[in-house]
Design an enzyme around this catalytic site. Structure first.
Site, PDB file in Angstrom:
ATOM      1  N   SER A 118       0.827  -1.212   0.000  1.00 20.68           N
ATOM      2  CA  SER A 118       0.000   0.000   0.000  1.00 20.68           C
ATOM      3  C   SER A 118       0.861   1.261   0.000  1.00 20.68           C
ATOM      4  CB  SER A 118      -0.984   0.000   1.174  1.00 20.68           C
ATOM      5  OG  SER A 118      -0.315   0.210   2.393  1.00 20.68           O
ATOM      6  N   ASN A 119       2.000   1.219   0.653  1.00 19.94           N
ATOM      7  CA  ASN A 119       2.897   2.385   0.595  1.00 19.94           C
ATOM      8  C   ASN A 119       3.458   2.564  -0.812  1.00 19.94           C
ATOM      9  OD1 ASN A 119       3.394   3.896   3.218  1.00 19.94           O
ATOM     10  ND2 ASN A 119       3.437   1.773   3.926  1.00 19.94           N
ATOM     11  N   ARG A 126      22.463 -14.130   5.150  1.00 25.21           N
ATOM     12  CA  ARG A 126      22.091 -12.731   4.926  1.00 25.21           C
ATOM     13  C   ARG A 126      23.038 -12.033   3.953  1.00 25.21           C
ATOM     14  NH1 ARG A 126      18.116 -10.528   7.935  1.00 25.21           N
ATOM     15  NH2 ARG A 126      17.898 -11.927   9.679  1.00 25.21           N
ATOM     16  N   ARG A 158      12.947  -7.030   5.974  1.00 23.92           N
ATOM     17  CA  ARG A 158      14.171  -7.800   6.196  1.00 23.92           C
ATOM     18  C   ARG A 158      15.202  -6.932   6.886  1.00 23.92           C
ATOM     19  NH1 ARG A 158      15.367 -12.885   5.848  1.00 23.92           N
ATOM     20  NH2 ARG A 158      17.445 -12.465   5.041  1.00 23.92           N
ATOM     21  N   LEU A 209      18.837  -5.746   7.179  1.00 28.08           N
ATOM     22  CA  LEU A 209      19.888  -5.672   6.159  1.00 28.08           C
ATOM     23  C   LEU A 209      21.261  -5.642   6.823  1.00 28.08           C
ATOM     24  CD1 LEU A 209      17.951  -3.014   4.101  1.00 28.08           C
ATOM     25  CD2 LEU A 209      18.484  -5.327   3.302  1.00 28.08           C
ATOM     26  N   ASN A 262      13.460   4.668   4.789  1.00 32.41           N
ATOM     27  CA  ASN A 262      12.553   3.635   5.285  1.00 32.41           C
ATOM     28  C   ASN A 262      11.326   4.288   5.908  1.00 32.41           C
ATOM     29  OD1 ASN A 262      11.766   0.981   6.226  1.00 32.41           O
ATOM     30  ND2 ASN A 262      12.469   1.572   8.271  1.00 32.41           N
ATOM     31  N   HIS A 316       8.557   3.664   8.828  1.00 34.60           N
ATOM     32  CA  HIS A 316       8.382   2.820  10.008  1.00 34.60           C
ATOM     33  C   HIS A 316       7.128   3.264  10.764  1.00 34.60           C
ATOM     34  CE1 HIS A 316       9.399   0.251  13.371  1.00 34.60           C
ATOM     35  NE2 HIS A 316       9.110   1.264  14.175  1.00 34.60           N
ATOM     36  N   THR A 333      20.335   3.716   8.533  1.00 37.59           N
ATOM     37  CA  THR A 333      21.700   3.535   9.032  1.00 37.59           C
ATOM     38  C   THR A 333      21.782   2.104   9.571  1.00 37.59           C
ATOM     39  OG1 THR A 333      21.045   4.403  11.187  1.00 37.59           O
ATOM     40  CG2 THR A 333      22.020   5.978   9.635  1.00 37.59           C
TER      41      THR A 333
HETATM   42  C1  GRF Z   1       3.755  -0.535   6.878  1.00 37.50           C
HETATM   43  O1  GRF Z   1       3.063  -0.327   8.066  1.00 37.50           O
HETATM   44  C2  GRF Z   1       5.190  -0.158   7.034  1.00 37.50           C
HETATM   45  O2  GRF Z   1       5.379   0.957   7.835  1.00 37.50           O
HETATM   46  C3  GRF Z   1       5.741  -1.377   7.706  1.00 37.50           C
HETATM   47  O3  GRF Z   1       5.114  -2.442   7.053  1.00 37.50           O
HETATM   48  C4  GRF Z   1       3.868  -2.023   6.548  1.00 37.50           C
HETATM   49  C5  GRF Z   1       3.862  -2.273   5.091  1.00 37.50           C
HETATM   50  O4  GRF Z   1       2.617  -2.029   4.506  1.00 37.50           O
HETATM   51  N1  GRF Z   1       7.175  -1.388   7.674  1.00 37.50           N
HETATM   52  P1  GRF Z   1       2.459  -1.956   2.930  1.00 37.50           P
HETATM   53  O5  GRF Z   1       3.106  -3.203   2.353  1.00 37.50           O
HETATM   54  O6  GRF Z   1       3.116  -0.709   2.449  1.00 37.50           O
HETATM   55  O7  GRF Z   1       0.979  -1.950   2.685  1.00 37.50           O
END
Ligand code: GRF
Length: 214
Positions: free
Chosen positions: A13-14, A61, A87, A89, A103, A105, A137
């Site tokens: 979704s992001n 890894r 994952r 890294l 990233n 979060h 980082t």
């Molecule tokens: C989001 O909440 C993101 O912040 C977290 O994992 C989720 C991923 O959601 N790290 P999507 O795959 O972007 O829908």
């Protein structure tokens, strides 16, 4: 125009928010460590090339990260976006993209790094939660903070209702951070604090219900 490679692991979704934000960037590829990630179909629907690199097929890894870096570098990206990439890294990988990997979060970092942020917030009775976009980082879920959005935690919230409220804001701040990067407006000071070039102090770097600047 800046070139971006996005890494995902799941729903996407992001990624969709980035693809639909009309950003002044070229999304050259979407790469997933999970071949089943629904986000890969979202990328394809937007005409973006995809690659899947199943981490379970790699012995460790280091080997996975090496292969991932090779995939990424084919596109010569200016920016690597971890858009729900789940994952950890290696330091070698992170250092390779230092200053050009961000990233998203789901917490107001530095509070609640790691997984299960919404459950922990509810357990602790925290009243304000949110999400953060930061430069990556080697220390997981740390690094210079580019933009944050805050949301209230309401009584009666479940993990799902809280996650949905935060996600809505993730979809606002991630495209915003990418736009700023593309415009060359992110300046990381010696102190690791990110300032936005061409704007008053931190303006726009915080989205909140009380001070919404969009
Ligand atoms: C989001 O909440 C993101 O912040 C977290 O994992 C989720 C991923 O959601 N790290 P999507 O795959 O972007 O829908």
């Amino acid at each position: 125009m800046k070139t971006v490679v996005a890494l995902i692991s799941g729903r996407g979704s992001n990624l969709e928010a980035i693809l639909e934000a009309g950003l002044p960037v070229r999304i050259a590829a979407v790469i997933s460590n999970n071949p089943q990630a629904p986000g890969l179909a979202i990328a394809r629907a937007h005409g973006v090339p995809t690659a899947a690199l199943d981490h379970r097929r790699f012995p460790d890894r280091e080997t996975f990260d090496q292969a991932l870096a090779e995939q990424i570098d084919r596109h010569r990206p200016d920016l690597v976006v971890l858009a729900g990439f789940m994952r950890i890294l290696t330091d070698t990988f992170v250092n390779r993209y230092r200053g050009r990997m961000i990233n998203i979060h789901p917490s107001l970092l530095p509070a609640y790094p790691g997984l299960d942020t919404h459950a922990e917030v509810l357990r602790d009775g925290v009243k304000i939660h949110g999400c953060t976009v930061h430069f990556v980082t080697p220390k997981v879920d740390h690094g210079p903070i580019i933009v944050q959005a805050a949301v209230p935690v309401r009584s009666g919230d479940s993990e799902a209702t809280l996650a949905a409220r935060v996600l809505e804001q993730e979809h606002r701040i991630l495209p915003r951070a990418i736009r700023w990067f593309a415009e060359g407006r992110l300046a990381v000071g010696e102190d690791g604090v990110v300032n936005l070039i061409g704007q008053g102090l931190s303006q726009g770097q915080l989205i909140s219900p009380w001070d919404d600047e969009t």
